[in-house]
Design a protein around this motif. Structure first.
Motif: not given
Length: 96
Positions: A6-22, A26-32
């Motif tokens: 479930x942590x894997x799924x959550x981390x990967x799905x959170x990446x979809x929230x990163x839509x702007x350079x700012x 979120x991608x780094x946090x999801x990777x961690x």
């Protein structure tokens, strides 16, 4: 193990929230988060193998298969270019 999945799924799905350079942080946090889940999941899966296949001759085959798939799929190594350490470069036929 279900929790780490479930942590894997959550981390990967959170990446979809990163839509702007700012929001690239979120991608780094999801990777961690994904890496942390993997560190917890892999030893648990290896420890669970004898309960699934037993301790007979299938255990060595299951361990070999697990080691192979972890080596092929689980490890992502990035090789440095040969210019990183010039003392380790070998001379090819064009430089001889």
């Amino acid at each position: 193990m279900i929790t780490t999945d479930l942590m894997h799924a959550l981390a990967i799905s959170v990446v979809l929230l990163a839509q702007t350079p700012e929001t690239t942080w979120i991608i780094y946090a999801a990777s961690l988060g994904q890496g942390t889940a993997a560190v917890i999941f892999r030893p648990a899966a290896q420890a669970h193998t004898p309960a699934v296949v037993g301790v007979g001759p299938l255990l060595s085959s299951a361990n070999a298969l697990g080691a192979f798939t972890t080596g092929v799929v689980g490890r992502r190594r990035v090789r440095r270019p040969s210019t990183a350490r010039p003392e380790l470069r070998t001379q090819g036929p064009e430089r001889a």
